[in-house]
Write a protein that holds these residues in place. Structure first.
Motif, PDB file in Angstrom:
ATOM      1  N   ILE A   7      11.446   1.665   3.728  1.00  0.00           N
ATOM      2  CA  ILE A   7      10.852   1.412   4.806  1.00  0.00           C
ATOM      3  C   ILE A   7      11.603   1.842   5.977  1.00  0.00           C
ATOM      4  CG2 ILE A   7       9.556  -0.404   6.143  1.00  0.00           C
ATOM      5  CD1 ILE A   7       8.498  -0.153   3.182  1.00  0.00           C
ATOM      6  N   ASN A  59      12.900 -11.794   6.863  1.00  0.00           N
ATOM      7  CA  ASN A  59      12.697 -11.882   5.612  1.00  0.00           C
ATOM      8  C   ASN A  59      13.892 -12.407   4.620  1.00  0.00           C
ATOM      9  OD1 ASN A  59      10.970 -11.878   2.893  1.00  0.00           O
ATOM     10  ND2 ASN A  59      11.784  -9.541   2.552  1.00  0.00           N
ATOM     11  N   LEU A  62      14.463 -16.121   5.673  1.00  0.00           N
ATOM     12  CA  LEU A  62      13.399 -16.869   4.719  1.00  0.00           C
ATOM     13  C   LEU A  62      14.193 -17.169   3.350  1.00  0.00           C
ATOM     14  CD1 LEU A  62      10.810 -18.256   4.061  1.00  0.00           C
ATOM     15  CD2 LEU A  62       9.832 -15.912   3.385  1.00  0.00           C
ATOM     16  N   ALA A  63      14.739 -16.155   2.602  1.00  0.00           N
ATOM     17  CA  ALA A  63      15.329 -16.454   1.353  1.00  0.00           C
ATOM     18  C   ALA A  63      16.397 -17.455   1.545  1.00  0.00           C
ATOM     19  CB  ALA A  63      15.746 -15.355   0.756  1.00  0.00           C
ATOM     20  N   ALA A 225       8.600 -17.125   7.138  1.00  0.00           N
ATOM     21  CA  ALA A 225       7.666 -16.591   6.436  1.00  0.00           C
ATOM     22  C   ALA A 225       6.460 -15.951   6.904  1.00  0.00           C
ATOM     23  CB  ALA A 225       7.125 -17.784   5.676  1.00  0.00           C
ATOM     24  N   THR A 228       7.571 -12.593   8.388  1.00  0.00           N
ATOM     25  CA  THR A 228       7.539 -11.849   7.359  1.00  0.00           C
ATOM     26  C   THR A 228       6.148 -11.216   6.993  1.00  0.00           C
ATOM     27  OG1 THR A 228       9.430 -12.782   6.044  1.00  0.00           O
ATOM     28  CG2 THR A 228       8.098 -11.199   4.936  1.00  0.00           C
ATOM     29  N   VAL A 229       5.171 -12.070   6.833  1.00  0.00           N
ATOM     30  CA  VAL A 229       3.821 -11.606   6.598  1.00  0.00           C
ATOM     31  C   VAL A 229       3.028 -10.633   7.750  1.00  0.00           C
ATOM     32  CG1 VAL A 229       1.606 -12.457   6.077  1.00  0.00           C
ATOM     33  CG2 VAL A 229       3.378 -13.402   5.018  1.00  0.00           C
ATOM     34  N   SER A 232       4.883  -7.327   8.072  1.00  0.00           N
ATOM     35  CA  SER A 232       4.313  -6.500   7.177  1.00  0.00           C
ATOM     36  C   SER A 232       2.835  -5.800   7.498  1.00  0.00           C
ATOM     37  CB  SER A 232       4.266  -7.063   6.035  1.00  0.00           C
ATOM     38  OG  SER A 232       5.641  -7.680   5.630  1.00  0.00           O
ATOM     39  N   TYR A 233       2.236  -6.738   7.930  1.00  0.00           N
ATOM     40  CA  TYR A 233       0.902  -6.491   8.137  1.00  0.00           C
ATOM     41  C   TYR A 233       0.407  -5.608   9.481  1.00  0.00           C
ATOM     42  CZ  TYR A 233      -4.186  -7.051   8.515  1.00  0.00           C
ATOM     43  OH  TYR A 233      -5.539  -7.015   8.645  1.00  0.00           O
ATOM     44  N   GLN A 236       4.273  -2.812   9.527  1.00  0.00           N
ATOM     45  CA  GLN A 236       4.765  -2.485   8.409  1.00  0.00           C
ATOM     46  C   GLN A 236       6.539  -2.274   8.452  1.00  0.00           C
ATOM     47  OE1 GLN A 236       1.797   0.120   9.245  1.00  0.00           O
ATOM     48  NE2 GLN A 236       0.875  -1.689   8.537  1.00  0.00           N
ATOM     49  N   VAL A 238       8.963  -4.415   7.308  1.00  0.00           N
ATOM     50  CA  VAL A 238       9.601  -5.244   6.397  1.00  0.00           C
ATOM     51  C   VAL A 238      10.170  -4.428   5.236  1.00  0.00           C
ATOM     52  CG1 VAL A 238       9.702  -7.295   4.897  1.00  0.00           C
ATOM     53  CG2 VAL A 238       8.616  -7.490   7.030  1.00  0.00           C
ATOM     54  N   ASP A 239      11.510  -4.426   5.045  1.00  0.00           N
ATOM     55  CA  ASP A 239      12.142  -3.561   3.962  1.00  0.00           C
ATOM     56  C   ASP A 239      12.753  -4.507   2.799  1.00  0.00           C
ATOM     57  OD1 ASP A 239      13.525  -1.809   2.356  1.00  0.00           O
ATOM     58  OD2 ASP A 239      13.452  -0.388   3.997  1.00  0.00           O
ATOM     59  N   VAL A 240      11.865  -4.651   1.846  1.00  0.00           N
ATOM     60  CA  VAL A 240      12.292  -5.707   0.687  1.00  0.00           C
ATOM     61  C   VAL A 240      13.330  -5.107   0.228  1.00  0.00           C
ATOM     62  CG1 VAL A 240      11.693  -7.049  -1.372  1.00  0.00           C
ATOM     63  CG2 VAL A 240      10.086  -6.374   0.397  1.00  0.00           C
TER      64      VAL A 240
ATOM     65  N   TYR B 219       7.309   1.536  -0.808  1.00  0.00           N
ATOM     66  CA  TYR B 219       6.975   2.039   0.322  1.00  0.00           C
ATOM     67  C   TYR B 219       5.146   2.299   0.309  1.00  0.00           C
ATOM     68  CZ  TYR B 219       5.856   5.807   4.047  1.00  0.00           C
ATOM     69  OH  TYR B 219       5.461   6.075   5.175  1.00  0.00           O
ATOM     70  N   SER B 226      -0.660  -3.665   3.164  1.00  0.00           N
ATOM     71  CA  SER B 226       0.281  -4.359   3.994  1.00  0.00           C
ATOM     72  C   SER B 226       0.226  -5.835   4.141  1.00  0.00           C
ATOM     73  CB  SER B 226       0.241  -3.998   5.477  1.00  0.00           C
ATOM     74  OG  SER B 226       0.031  -2.454   5.698  1.00  0.00           O
ATOM     75  N   LEU B 227      -0.899  -6.532   4.023  1.00  0.00           N
ATOM     76  CA  LEU B 227      -1.006  -7.850   3.995  1.00  0.00           C
ATOM     77  C   LEU B 227      -0.462  -8.396   2.707  1.00  0.00           C
ATOM     78  CD1 LEU B 227      -1.665 -10.190   5.662  1.00  0.00           C
ATOM     79  CD2 LEU B 227      -4.156 -10.262   4.655  1.00  0.00           C
ATOM     80  N   TYR B 229       1.583  -6.809   0.648  1.00  0.00           N
ATOM     81  CA  TYR B 229       3.050  -6.695   0.832  1.00  0.00           C
ATOM     82  C   TYR B 229       3.941  -7.683   1.366  1.00  0.00           C
ATOM     83  CZ  TYR B 229       7.384  -4.007   1.787  1.00  0.00           C
ATOM     84  OH  TYR B 229       8.648  -3.812   1.876  1.00  0.00           O
ATOM     85  N   GLY B 230       3.217  -8.161   2.628  1.00  0.00           N
ATOM     86  CA  GLY B 230       3.867  -9.089   3.326  1.00  0.00           C
ATOM     87  C   GLY B 230       3.935 -10.648   2.642  1.00  0.00           C
ATOM     88  N   ALA B 234       7.290 -12.461   1.254  1.00  0.00           N
ATOM     89  CA  ALA B 234       7.744 -13.701   1.590  1.00  0.00           C
ATOM     90  C   ALA B 234       7.902 -14.546   0.328  1.00  0.00           C
ATOM     91  CB  ALA B 234       6.326 -14.355   2.504  1.00  0.00           C
ATOM     92  N   ALA B 237      11.036 -13.762  -1.447  1.00  0.00           N
ATOM     93  CA  ALA B 237      12.312 -14.461  -0.635  1.00  0.00           C
ATOM     94  C   ALA B 237      12.323 -15.892  -1.127  1.00  0.00           C
ATOM     95  CB  ALA B 237      12.063 -14.282   0.902  1.00  0.00           C
ATOM     96  N   ILE B 238      11.360 -16.530  -1.141  1.00  0.00           N
ATOM     97  CA  ILE B 238      11.354 -17.991  -1.440  1.00  0.00           C
ATOM     98  C   ILE B 238      11.922 -18.107  -2.846  1.00  0.00           C
ATOM     99  CG2 ILE B 238       9.992 -19.952  -1.977  1.00  0.00           C
ATOM    100  CD1 ILE B 238       8.018 -18.872   0.436  1.00  0.00           C
ATOM    101  N   GLY B 241      15.544 -17.566  -2.730  1.00  0.00           N
ATOM    102  CA  GLY B 241      16.165 -18.675  -2.294  1.00  0.00           C
ATOM    103  C   GLY B 241      16.331 -19.805  -3.263  1.00  0.00           C
TER     104      GLY B 241
END
Lengths: 299, 251
Positions: A7, A59, A62-63, A225, A228-229, A232-233, A236, A238-240, B219, B226-227, B229-230, B234, B237-238, B241
């Motif tokens: 990203i 992001n 969050l973790a 959280a 992040t969503v 992304s939405y 665009q 957020v680089d995971v 990518y 996108s949604l 992916y979001g 998230a 990440a949870i 964690g």
């Protein structure tokens, strides 16, 4: 070894990222802060586009905060009612922040805005902490004690609710506003906002220290959280790949940091943290003043 | 293995030339280039043949053009001692996202000028009327800035004498694709140009550049859904964690 961040669109050295995660994780473990306010500027200085740095760091936080939150829930250190009220503002604030960033991206001003926000927040928090820590170190020598509880203007506000866990009977308006502001801050700057939230909860809301960290983590987990969503939405950004590589280093760093912490006193910790915060602010000011290598912005 | 493959092709081409009347032929070794994102970029390998009598009075030129893209360029200026990005921007539409030129000799731009404008060869001749021929000084300045920016990223390449010639008839050229190369269809035009500035022959190939590996999948996921992916980001990440806290509780 190079890894391509899909990203962010740039290749970076994987060991630099791991090292960065490790060092910021170490500091955050040692000082008990999330570390987003250090990580995001460092990512930007590394050449990662600011909007991507901010969103990916949300992001990552969050973790990192989720594991922290679990530990605090196990110890019953979370005021869920207060957390819920804070979140009302926080989630709205996070959404506002994401859309502000979207507008800034469309006019090419995100780098400037993010940098200036950082300089402003870091300098004020850093200076405040520096002064506070120095004066409390001095007070310690003189043997004076702080007053426990003060009555201020906010105790006159309406919509009062009882918070049993925090032993408070206060209006919900200040927590909602604090949540909102921290939410905006969080999604624009890629921070959890703990460094603002924790002092605000102690000094403005007046919560007891033992539930402050757990409750602020609850707010941070939900706000990041949502960030992040939405990032992304909407953007665009957020680089995971970036956030997960940072996490690997940060998790290990935090564990080391937590064990070192015990050897320092509260005032000393705050003093060192203030110095680090001001150092980062100083570097960012330099970024704004120094003549850019490339005089043009290509988007 | 790749080398052997090329040699065989050269031999085939060489024997073919003896009875063929084609004065220019070109092909690519791989028409599907996959950039592995864990490595640094990839290469486009082009080879071909040209009639040797003609080569003495001609030059070979290869142009590789990636998929089109719109660019917006803004300038930075200083105010109160701080560098700020200007709000005004200049748009450059339908520009190549990757552009590379290689030639067999150093080309005299005066002789080739008309042909280059007509065929839009060279950065200065892309959308010539809109970009260079306009008397807009700011536009020209920004256009140069865009050029520099792309050169720095390795997305715009000029290679004089970048084509290797064997025996005045066989040629090969290599173009580097950096990791951030855009994906899509790339057109490769090979020109045989006479020393008088006239086009003798032209040959067109096209290849598809795609990326493979987890980075590319992420990518595409982030762009197309996108949604989702979001939520994935998230959720991941949870879980991460949770794992981290479980692991360290046991240590």
């Amino acid at each position: 070894m190079e890894v391509y961040l899909p990203i962010a669109g740039i290749p970076v050295d994987i060991f630099i990222l791991l090292f960065l995660g490790l060092s910021v994780g170490f500091l955050s473990g040692m000082f008990g802060v999330g570390g987003g306010f250090l990580m995001t500027p460092l990512l930007i200085l590394m050449g990662i586009p600011p909007a991507v740095a901010v969103a990916s760091e949300a992001n990552h936080i969050l973790a990192a905060s989720f594991s922290g939150l679990l530990a605090h829930i196990r110890r019953f250190n979370v005021d869920f009612k207060m957390g819920l009220i804070l979140l009302l503002g926080g989630i709205l604030g996070s959404a506002i922040g994401v859309f502000i960033l979207k507008e800034l991206l469309s006019i090419g001003q995100e780098r400037f805005f993010i940098t200036v926000s950082y300089i402003f927040v870091l300098t004020s928090v850093g200076l405040w902490m520096l002064i506070e820590s120095i004066s409390s170190i001095q007070k310690k020598y003189k043997g004076k004690r702080k007053r426990l509880h003060e009555h201020i203007w906010m105790h006159g506000l309406p919509l009062k609710v009882r918070f049993r866990k925090s032993h408070l009977y206060i209006s919900v308006i200040p927590p909602i506003i604090i949540g909102l502001l921290v939410g905006i801050l969080s999604s624009i700057m890629g921070v959890g906002g703990g460094f603002v939230l924790v002092p605000a909860m102690i000094y403005i809301i007046g919560m007891p220290t033992q539930v402050v960290v757990g409750t602020s983590l609850l707010q941070i987990v939900f706000v990041t959280a949502v960030s992040t969503v939405l990032h992304s939405y909407v953007n665009q950004t957020v680089d995971v790949m970036l956030s997960s590589l940072l996490l690997v280093g940060a998790v290990i760093g935090a564990q080391i940091g937590t064990r070192v912490m015990v050897r320092l006193s509260g005032e000393q910790i705050r003093f060192f943290l203030a110095v680090i915060i001001l150092l980062v602010a100083f570097v960012l000011i330099g970024e704004l003043i120094v003549t850019p290598k490339d005089m043009y912005y290509v988007g | 293995m790749k080398k052997l493959f090329i040699y065989i092709f050269f031999i085939l081409l060489a024997t073919r030339e003896s009875y063929s009347k084609d004065i220019l032929l070109a092909d690519v070794v791989e028409s599907n280039i996959k950039i592995r994102t864990s490595f640094s970029g990839a290469e486009i390998f082009i080879y071909g043949s040209v009639e040797s009598q003609i080569y003495d009075e001609a030059d070979i030129l290869i142009v590789v053009r990636g998929p089109d893209k719109n660019f917006a360029v803004r300038k930075k200026y200083k105010k109160f001692g701080i560098w700020i990005v200007e709000l005004d921007k200049i748009n450059f539409k339908n520009m190549p996202s990757y552009y590379a030129i290689s030639s067999s000799r150093k080309l005299d731009s005066k002789i080739y000028k008309n042909l280059f404008i007509k065929k839009q060869i060279g950065w200065e001749n892309l959308n010539y009327n809109e970009n260079i021929n306009s008397n807009d000084k700011k536009r020209l300045e920004f256009y140069k800035a865009l050029e520099k920016n792309l050169i720095k990223k390795g997305l715009l390449l000029y290679k004089e004498k970048g084509i290797a010639i064997l025996n005045k008839s066989l040629f090969k050229a290599v173009f580097n694709l950096p990791e951030l190369t855009p994906t899509g269809i790339y057109n490769i035009n090979t020109y045989l140009i006479g020393n008088n500035g006239h086009l003798i022959a032209e040959w067109t190939n096209s290849i598809e550049v795609s990326k493979e590996g987890i980075a590319e999948e992420l990518y595409n996921f982030s762009q197309n859904q996108s949604l989702m992916y979001g939520f994935f980001a998230a959720f991941a990440a949870i879980i991460a964690g949770l794992l981290a806290s479980e692991v360290f509780r046991r240590i």
